[in-house]
Design an enzyme around this catalytic site. Structure first.
Site, PDB file in Angstrom:
ATOM      1  N   LYS B  79       0.870  -1.183   0.000  1.00  0.00           N
ATOM      2  CA  LYS B  79       0.000   0.000   0.000  1.00  0.00           C
ATOM      3  C   LYS B  79       0.906   1.233   0.000  1.00  0.00           C
ATOM      4  O   LYS B  79       1.962   1.233   0.652  1.00  0.00           O
ATOM      5  CB  LYS B  79      -0.820  -0.048   1.292  1.00  0.00           C
ATOM      6  CG  LYS B  79      -1.864   1.034   1.494  1.00  0.00           C
ATOM      7  CD  LYS B  79      -2.675   0.717   2.759  1.00  0.00           C
ATOM      8  CE  LYS B  79      -3.770   1.754   2.997  1.00  0.00           C
ATOM      9  NZ  LYS B  79      -4.568   1.440   4.179  1.00  0.00           N
ATOM     10  N   SER B 154      -9.579   1.285   3.482  1.00  0.00           N
ATOM     11  CA  SER B 154      -8.780   2.103   2.598  1.00  0.00           C
ATOM     12  C   SER B 154      -7.732   1.316   1.808  1.00  0.00           C
ATOM     13  O   SER B 154      -7.112   1.870   0.895  1.00  0.00           O
ATOM     14  CB  SER B 154      -8.072   3.198   3.396  1.00  0.00           C
ATOM     15  OG  SER B 154      -7.253   2.636   4.365  1.00  0.00           O
ATOM     16  N   SER B 178      -9.627  -1.131   7.617  1.00  0.00           N
ATOM     17  CA  SER B 178      -9.100  -0.948   6.266  1.00  0.00           C
ATOM     18  C   SER B 178      -8.368  -2.117   5.646  1.00  0.00           C
ATOM     19  O   SER B 178      -7.992  -2.032   4.484  1.00  0.00           O
ATOM     20  CB  SER B 178      -8.187   0.278   6.249  1.00  0.00           C
ATOM     21  OG  SER B 178      -8.972   1.420   6.491  1.00  0.00           O
TER      22      SER B 178
END
Lengths: 125, 485
Positions: B79, B154, B178
Site C-alpha cells: 500500500k 482504505s 481498512s
C-alpha cells in the site's frame, strides 16, 4: 464556542456539571463563521462552497456523535492506548540521525544547507 | 495455469524445488498487471525493471545452493503508505505526490532482507481515510468482481491486487477496518494483527493508537507466512511490544475441537444485508460441524463504537497530519507569507474527506471541547475494551460478519459521509480495543459478490485465529473462486 467562553468566565469551577462527565454540547448552530474559525485553527484554506458543504457535514456528524451522551462515563478512566507500555525510553546515547544530504534535495525549495520558506517576520523589531 | 494464479504457499514450494524460477513468476505477475491495471487502477507505481532485476538476483542466489528465506523471490506489493527508500510514496494524496522517502519503513527493510520482489505501490484512500478507495488523488480502485463497484477501503488496491493475481501477497494498514473490509469485499484473506505486533516505523501515520500493518493473501496459509515475515519488536517504534512471534503457519489445523466460539447478538442488527446474514449463519453451522462450541456472548457497547472512533481517530489524525505544511517535503503552494503557504498548501493538497476529518478532530481537541469530545470518547473506548475482556472469559474467539453489506456501487455512499462511516460498524471495535482480527471468504450474495467472515481474538492470540480460519477455509471452496476479468 459559547460554552468555551462560559467556562473561562467561571474560572473552571463547575457548578452544574461534573467536569469529567460533561455532556457533549452539539454546536447546534454551527455557523459559517465557526467553520472558518476551525479551518483557521488547522491551517486549511477553504473556498466558500467547501465551507457550505462542511457546515452541513459537521452538523450531521456531530448529531450522530451525540449518541455517546447515552452513556454515563463519570467513573471511567479513558483509554488512549491499548498496549501496557509506559515510558518507553532508550539510553541517552548519541546516535546517527538522518544525514542532511539525503533529505535536503527532496525539499520544495532549498539552498546548500537550509530549507527556504516565504517570509515569516513582517517587520524588523 | 499462469504462475501469477498460484497461491504464495504453492509458489514458495515450487521455487524451493526449482520447478519455477523467480523470473518466470515475476514476469507472469507483471504481465497480469499490465493487462488489468487500466481496468482496476489498483497500482499507483509499478516497478517493472526493479522487480525483474531483483528476480534475476534471487534466481542466481538460488543456483548457488544457498539457503534462502521462505519468501525469497515472491512478488509482493505494498500500500502506498509504506515508506520505500528511493521509490515515490504518495499516500494517494496530492500533498505527497512528489515525495520520495529517504529511508525504508522497518517492515520494508525486513521484507527486503528476505529478498521479496517489490512489484509496486498500491492505490488506497488518501491518508487511509475511507472505506471504498474512492478518496484517492489517483482515482478510484475498481472491484474485480464488478467493475462498477468499490473494492472497499482504505487498502482497496492491496485487496484487489491479490484478488486479481497482480501479486502473490500484499500489505496494507488497518485503522478502523481498512484491511478486513476490503478483504471481505474482494474474496481474499486479510488480517489486522494485535496493536503493537508489527512495527509502525516508516508507515505514514493516520491515528497512532489505532493503526496496524497487516498482510493480504489468497489463502489463510499465505497470510500466516506474510505475517511471520514482518511481526516483531522494533526499537524504532515505541509502541511495538516485546513479544515473541510464533511460527503461525504451524498452527494451521483442520479441526477445531474444543475451541469456544463467541457469537455476539449485537453484530446481527438491522442494516445488515440478508445474504450476508445467511452466509455467516451457514458458516457458523460449519464451524459447529468442525467441532467448535458456540457460546452466546454480548458486546453491549457495540452501537457506540463508530461515534467513538470518529472522535478518537479524527483527533489523532488532525495532529498527525499537521506535519504536511509544504515546508520539508511534498507539494508547496505559491504564497506571499508563511501562514498563507500553510493554508493554501493544505487547502489545495488535501482531498475533501481528509479535510473533513482534520476539522472534526480539531473540534474534538479544541479548548473547551476536549473533555466533552476526545476524553469522553476515550472513556467509551474503555467500556468497549472491557466488553471484549468480559466476553473472552467465556470464549476463545469471536466470529462476526466483516461488513454489513457486500461491495457497494461507486459513488453510492459519497454524498453522505455518515453512511460511509457506518460500513465499518463490525470492524472498528477491534481497533479501539487493540485486538487482532482476520477476514476470510465465506460465500457470495445473489449478485455473486463476496462475503467475508471476521474472526477476533484476545491480544497476541493470532495463532488461535489462524487455527480456526484454516480449518473453516479447508472445509469450503470459497477461496478457490476467482473474479473473471
Amino acid at each position: 464556542m459559547e460554552t468555551a467562553r462560559k467556562w473561562r468566565e467561571k474560572g473552571r469551577i463547575v457548578t452544574k456539571w461534573k467536569l469529567y462527565d460533561r455532556k457533549i454540547k452539539l454546536p447546534m448552530n454551527l455557523t459559517r463563521e465557526q467553520v472558518k474559525h476551525i479551518a483557521d485553527l488547522c491551517r486549511l484554506y477553504l473556498s466558500e462552497e467547501e465551507i457550505s458543504h462542511f457546515v452541513h457535514d459537521l452538523i450531521s456528524i456531530f448529531r450522530y456523535i451525540e449518541k455517546l451522551n447515552e452513556l454515563d462515563t463519570s467513573q471511567i478512566d479513558p483509554t488512549f492506548q491499548t498496549v501496557p507500555l509506559r515510558n518507553v525510553l532508550r539510553d541517552d546515547e548519541v546516535k546517527e540521525s538522518l544525514p542532511r544530504d539525503l533529505w535536503l534535495k527532496g525539499t520544495p525549495e532549498h539552498d546548500t544547507s537550509s530549507i527556504k520558506v516565504p517570509k515569516i517576520i513582517d517587520e524588523v523589531f | 495455469m499462469e504462475p501469477s494464479e498460484l497461491t504464495l504457499s504453492e509458489a514458495v514450494r515450487l521455487l524451493m524445488n526449482k520447478e519455477l524460477s523467480s523470473i518466470e513468476l515475476t514476469r507472469s505477475v507483471l504481465k497480469r498487471i499490465s493487462q488489468t491495471q487500466h481496468r482496476l487502477n489498483s497500482f499507483i507505481t509499478v516497478l517493472e525493471e526493479e522487480a525483474m532485476e531483483k528476480a534475476e538476483k534471487v534466481d542466481r542466489e538460488r543456483t548457488k545452493e544457498k539457503k534462502l528465506p521462505l519468501l525469497a523471490g515472491i512478488p509482493i506489493a505494498l500500500k502506498d503508505i509504506f515508506l520505500t527508500k528511493g521509490v515515490k510514496t504518495t499516500c494517494a494524496s496530492k500533498i505527497l505526490s512528489n515525495f520520495i522517502p529517504p529511508y525504508d519503513a522497518t517492515v520494508v527493510e525486513k521484507l527486503k532482507e528476505q529478498h521479496i520482489i517489490l512489484v509496486g505501490k498500491l492505490n488506497m484512500d488518501e491518508f487511509a481515510m475511507g472505506s471504498s478507495n474512492e478518496n484517492s488523488f489517483y482515482g478510484a480502485v475498481k472491484n474485480p468482481w464488478d467493475l462498477e463497484r468499490t473494492p472497499g477501503g482504505s487498502s482497496g488496491g492491496s485487496a484487489v491486487a491479490v484478488a486479481a493475481d497482480q501479486c502473490l501477497g500484499a500489505y496494507g494498514t488497518d485503522t478502523g477496518g481498512s484491511i478486513r473490509q476490503p478483504a471481505s469485499m474482494c474474496n481474499v484473506v486479510g488480517i489486522k494483527p494485535t496493536y503493537g505486533r508489527v512495527s509502525r516505523y516508516g508507515i505514514i501515520a493516520f491515528a497512532s493508537s489505532l493503526d496496524q500493518v497487516g498482510p493480504f493473501g489468497k489463502t489463510v496459509s499465505d497470510v500466516a507466512y506474510l505475517l511471520e515475515a514482518v511481526a516483531g519488536y522494533d526499537p524504532m517504534d515505541s509502541t511495538s511490544v516485546k513479544c515473541s512471534v510464533p511460527t503461525y503457519h504451524q498452527f494451521l489445523k483442520e479441526d477445531v475441537k474444543g475451541l469456544r466460539i463467541g457469537i455476539a447478538k449485537e453484530y446481527f442488527t438491522k442494516g445488515m444485508e440478508v445474504d450476508v446474514e445467511k452466509a455467516v449463519e451457514v458458516a457458523i453451522e460449519k464451524i459447529k460441524d468442525l467441532g467448535g462450541k458456540i457460546v452466546e456472548i454480548s458486546l453491549p457497547h457495540t452501537p457506540y463504537a463508530v461515534p467513538t472512533y470518529y472522535l478518537v481517530a479524527t483527533a489523532e489524525a488532525s495532529s498527525n497530519l499537521a506535519r504536511y505544511d509544504g515546508v520539508k517535503y511534498g507539494f508547496r503552494a505559491e504564497a506571499e507569507n508563511l501562514l498563507e503557504m500553510y493554508r493554501k498548501t493544505r487547502g489545495m493538497g488535501f482531498g475533501p474527506e481528509v479535510k473533513r476529518r482534520i476539522m472534526l478532530g480539531t473540534v474534538a481537541l479544541s479548548s473547551g471541547y476536549y473533555d466533552a469530545y476526545y476524553k469522553k470518547a476515550g472513556q467509551v473506548r474503555t467500556l468497549i475494551k472491557n466488553d471484549f475482556q468480559e466476553a473472552f472469559k467465556k470464549c476463545d474467539l469471536i466470529v462476526t460478519p466483516t461488513s454489513p453489506t457486500t461491495a457497494f456501487k461507486l459513488g453510492e455512499k459519497m454524498k453522505d459521509p455518515l453512511q460511509m462511516y457506518l460500513s465499518d460498524i463490525y470492524t472498528i471495535s477491534a481497533n479501539l480495543a487493540g485486538l487482532p482480527g482476520l477476514s476470510l471468504p465465506c460465500g457470495f450474495d445473489h449478485r455473486h459478490l463476496p462475503i467475508g467472515l471476521q474472526i477476533l481474538a484476545p491480544h497476541f492470540k493470532e495463532e488461535t485465529i489462524f487455527h480456526l480460519a484454516y480449518a473453516y477455509e479447508q472445509s469450503t471452496e470459497w477461496h478457490r473462486e476467482k473474479a473473471k476479468l
